[in-house]
Design a protein around this motif. Sequence first.
Motif, PDB file in Angstrom:
ATOM      1  N   ILE A  58       0.847  -1.185   0.000  1.00  0.00           N
ATOM      2  CA  ILE A  58       0.000   0.000   0.000  1.00  0.00           C
ATOM      3  C   ILE A  58       0.890   1.245   0.000  1.00  0.00           C
ATOM      4  N   PRO A  59       0.374   2.395  -0.422  1.00  0.00           N
ATOM      5  CA  PRO A  59       1.186   3.612  -0.384  1.00  0.00           C
ATOM      6  C   PRO A  59       1.501   4.033   1.055  1.00  0.00           C
ATOM      7  N   CYS A  60       2.715   4.514   1.261  1.00  0.00           N
ATOM      8  CA  CYS A  60       3.069   5.123   2.548  1.00  0.00           C
ATOM      9  C   CYS A  60       2.572   6.568   2.534  1.00  0.00           C
ATOM     10  N   GLU A  61       2.000   7.009   3.640  1.00  0.00           N
ATOM     11  CA  GLU A  61       1.439   8.353   3.705  1.00  0.00           C
ATOM     12  C   GLU A  61       2.130   9.171   4.795  1.00  0.00           C
ATOM     13  N   TYR A  62       2.804  10.225   4.380  1.00  0.00           N
ATOM     14  CA  TYR A  62       3.428  11.190   5.290  1.00  0.00           C
ATOM     15  C   TYR A  62       2.923  12.564   4.885  1.00  0.00           C
ATOM     16  N   LYS A  63       1.671  12.842   5.216  1.00  0.00           N
ATOM     17  CA  LYS A  63       0.988  14.022   4.696  1.00  0.00           C
ATOM     18  C   LYS A  63       1.676  15.330   5.069  1.00  0.00           C
ATOM     19  N   ASN A  64       2.262  15.392   6.237  1.00  0.00           N
ATOM     20  CA  ASN A  64       2.891  16.638   6.683  1.00  0.00           C
ATOM     21  C   ASN A  64       4.405  16.501   6.775  1.00  0.00           C
ATOM     22  N   GLN A  65       4.961  15.552   6.023  1.00  0.00           N
ATOM     23  CA  GLN A  65       6.387  15.280   6.122  1.00  0.00           C
ATOM     24  C   GLN A  65       6.980  15.065   4.731  1.00  0.00           C
ATOM     25  N   ASN A  66       7.940  15.886   4.364  1.00  0.00           N
ATOM     26  CA  ASN A  66       8.652  15.698   3.107  1.00  0.00           C
ATOM     27  C   ASN A  66       9.678  14.578   3.233  1.00  0.00           C
ATOM     28  N   LEU A  67      10.160  14.107   2.088  1.00  0.00           N
ATOM     29  CA  LEU A  67      11.295  13.200   2.082  1.00  0.00           C
ATOM     30  C   LEU A  67      12.443  13.884   2.829  1.00  0.00           C
ATOM     31  N   ALA A  68      13.079  13.152   3.731  1.00  0.00           N
ATOM     32  CA  ALA A  68      14.137  13.736   4.550  1.00  0.00           C
ATOM     33  C   ALA A  68      15.450  12.999   4.317  1.00  0.00           C
ATOM     34  N   VAL A  69      16.550  13.716   4.543  1.00  0.00           N
ATOM     35  CA  VAL A  69      17.894  13.179   4.376  1.00  0.00           C
ATOM     36  C   VAL A  69      18.626  13.323   5.708  1.00  0.00           C
ATOM     37  N   ARG A  70      19.077  12.198   6.252  1.00  0.00           N
ATOM     38  CA  ARG A  70      19.864  12.236   7.488  1.00  0.00           C
ATOM     39  C   ARG A  70      21.325  11.987   7.154  1.00  0.00           C
ATOM     40  N   VAL A  71      22.212  12.872   7.579  1.00  0.00           N
ATOM     41  CA  VAL A  71      23.645  12.698   7.356  1.00  0.00           C
ATOM     42  C   VAL A  71      24.185  11.737   8.407  1.00  0.00           C
TER      43      VAL A  71
END
Length: 259
Positions: free
Chosen positions: A135-148
Amino acid sequence: MALFLCVLFLLLSSASACDRCLHQSKAAYFSKASALSAGACGYGSLALGLSGGHLAAGVSSLYKDGAGCGACFQIRCKNSTLCSSEGTRITLTDLNHNNETDFVLSSRAFMAMANKGMGRDILKLGIVDVEYKRIPCEYKNQNLAVRVEESSQKPTYLAIKLMYQGGQTEVVAMDVAQVGSANWNFMSRNHGAVWDTSRVPNGALQFRFVVTSGFDGKWIWAKSVLPAEWKTGVIYDSGVQITDIAKEGCSPCDDSHWR
């Protein structure tokens, strides 16, 4: 360029377009969710915040050499006495090396498949017959994030982890460049959701990703992600949100009884 297009074609052609179809298998559970958060995808303790701790290790066909990390599934057990018809949503965070079951779930996810008040009863079974679908993952208030990642060493090595990848998608390729530059350097999948490069551009950094959903793929460009003075252990907002849903490339699947 021709070589890149050939590689891209192979990546797209290897993507599964039948993920949304209903699959029959078995599932077991880990007693501690921490065992799954420390898994092959490399999420660490951040995994515990995904799907409310409803985590899963998936077999290699679901893990997909790390491309399946962060994928979301709806799963339910088939014991009509103990289990609810809705089941629960899980997020893949680890590789299951045991081919006797497609999934090993966190105990919280395993219990969530049960009818109210029967969570302990389903735990006693240990392994249950299940059916599941992507099923699709839903992060309505969260953009793709990058952790260093902490292993990064400026200016010679950069390792990042992708978080909150929405939709029904897989990131299959990734490049990095200085903001404002067209000189892109490719990144490699180190393991799971972690990508790295030893060719680190100077200054603030932008990224572009090849994202697939079924047999469809496209570039997604995050134009300004890491500042020039990026720091390890910090999560940066990519400014883009992924919501693509796979178009089926197989014969229609019948999951009408699970609606």
